[in-house]
Design an enzyme around this catalytic site. Sequence first.
Site, PDB file in Angstrom:
ATOM      1  N   ASP A  16     -28.068  44.475  74.678  1.00 27.87           N
ATOM      2  CA  ASP A  16     -27.420  45.787  74.731  1.00 27.87           C
ATOM      3  C   ASP A  16     -27.514  46.283  76.178  1.00 27.87           C
ATOM      4  OD1 ASP A  16     -26.549  48.401  74.421  1.00 27.87           O
ATOM      5  OD2 ASP A  16     -27.866  48.860  72.730  1.00 27.87           O
ATOM      6  N   ASP A  25     -20.844  51.289  77.125  1.00 24.99           N
ATOM      7  CA  ASP A  25     -22.032  50.857  76.393  1.00 24.99           C
ATOM      8  C   ASP A  25     -21.587  49.759  75.436  1.00 24.99           C
ATOM      9  OD1 ASP A  25     -24.465  50.668  75.103  1.00 24.99           O
ATOM     10  OD2 ASP A  25     -24.513  52.745  74.394  1.00 24.99           O
ATOM     11  N   HIS A  29     -22.456  56.992  69.110  1.00 24.22           N
ATOM     12  CA  HIS A  29     -22.663  58.292  69.744  1.00 24.22           C
ATOM     13  C   HIS A  29     -21.556  58.607  70.741  1.00 24.22           C
ATOM     14  CE1 HIS A  29     -24.223  55.844  73.141  1.00 24.22           C
ATOM     15  NE2 HIS A  29     -24.720  55.098  72.161  1.00 24.22           N
ATOM     16  N   HIS A  44     -26.048  59.897  75.324  1.00 27.34           N
ATOM     17  CA  HIS A  44     -25.919  60.444  73.971  1.00 27.34           C
ATOM     18  C   HIS A  44     -25.618  61.935  74.132  1.00 27.34           C
ATOM     19  CE1 HIS A  44     -27.767  56.982  71.672  1.00 27.34           C
ATOM     20  NE2 HIS A  44     -28.059  56.680  72.923  1.00 27.34           N
ATOM     21  N   GLU A  81     -21.470  51.351  67.040  1.00 30.01           N
ATOM     22  CA  GLU A  81     -22.440  50.243  67.044  1.00 30.01           C
ATOM     23  C   GLU A  81     -23.131  50.048  65.695  1.00 30.01           C
ATOM     24  OE1 GLU A  81     -25.879  50.776  69.591  1.00 30.01           O
ATOM     25  OE2 GLU A  81     -25.425  52.894  69.871  1.00 30.01           O
ATOM     26  N   GLU A 124     -21.578  46.230  69.463  1.00 34.03           N
ATOM     27  CA  GLU A 124     -21.185  47.550  69.969  1.00 34.03           C
ATOM     28  C   GLU A 124     -20.054  47.434  70.979  1.00 34.03           C
ATOM     29  OE1 GLU A 124     -23.407  51.387  72.081  1.00 34.03           O
ATOM     30  OE2 GLU A 124     -24.261  49.377  72.296  1.00 34.03           O
TER      31      GLU A 124
END
Length: 304
Positions: free
Chosen positions: A82, A93, A160, A168, A192, A288
């Site tokens: 990640d 992300d 998020h 976030h 995700e 994700e």
Amino acid sequence: MELDKEKIIKAGKIASEVKAWIKPQIKKGMPLIEIAEKIEEKIIKLEGKPAFPVNLSIDNIAAHYTPSHDDKTLAHGLLKIDFGVHIDGWTSDNAFSVDLENSEENKKLIKASEDALENALKLIENSGMDGGLSLNEIGAKIQETIESRGFSPVVNLSGHSMSKWELHSGTTVPNIDDKKNINLKPGLYAVEPFVTTGLGKVHDGKLSGIYELISEKNVRSLIAREVLKFVIKEYNTLPFCSRWIVKKLGTRALIGLRQLEENGNLHHFPHLVEKTSGTEEIKVSQTEETIFLDEKGSFIVTTR
């Protein structure tokens, strides 16, 4: 705040390129610190910056494992990679999972998280931006996909919203139908799914060495002040790790990090570990992507 589409797209493009570059290099027995540093150095080479320390979480650790400066852990099991990229605070992300054991169960877990994400993205794309799609409908699609494979979604981990310098930024994209009926609005989001053979909940584990700035208030210690000054300048409010600080300021900076945490300047993230009962070996997979939705209704997966 108005979204900077150009920087958002650039951050996503770098993430996509790094993912394609690193994925075939990851092998069982490779030091985690080598994987993390390869990714972080490649991001910088492509003129981005890491949005947070590379997370390399194995088996039942769902998130927040990043190697320390002296980490000796070797890649094995079901490994989740990640990482994020930012351009002037605008973030992408993304995450993928790899099976390093030639395990059928691992492969099925990974496919479940990949398919859950794909189904969620198709739902978002086909809905348009007419205000008709709720976040819990996305969660329901993710949950339905995962449970149809005989696994459980991790209910207390979620996607998020993101904004400038905020990984976030307040809105949750659930991995279950949480019944909240909040509509999806234009913005920048990470979607995700986390899939597990366990109970579907994570709890706090050991401290991770990943930090986030929460206050710039004064601190007495000279080394703590030096660390604080560097963190504010280099990372703003994005997460960073002790490994990065040691690389820049030496191991003495670990004292400064501890003092800043005790002084209330820093939040220290724990590992997030899947809850389990008995001795059964629990595993978690994660996939994700970042999506960008603008006011005109266009939908872009920035990390592809």
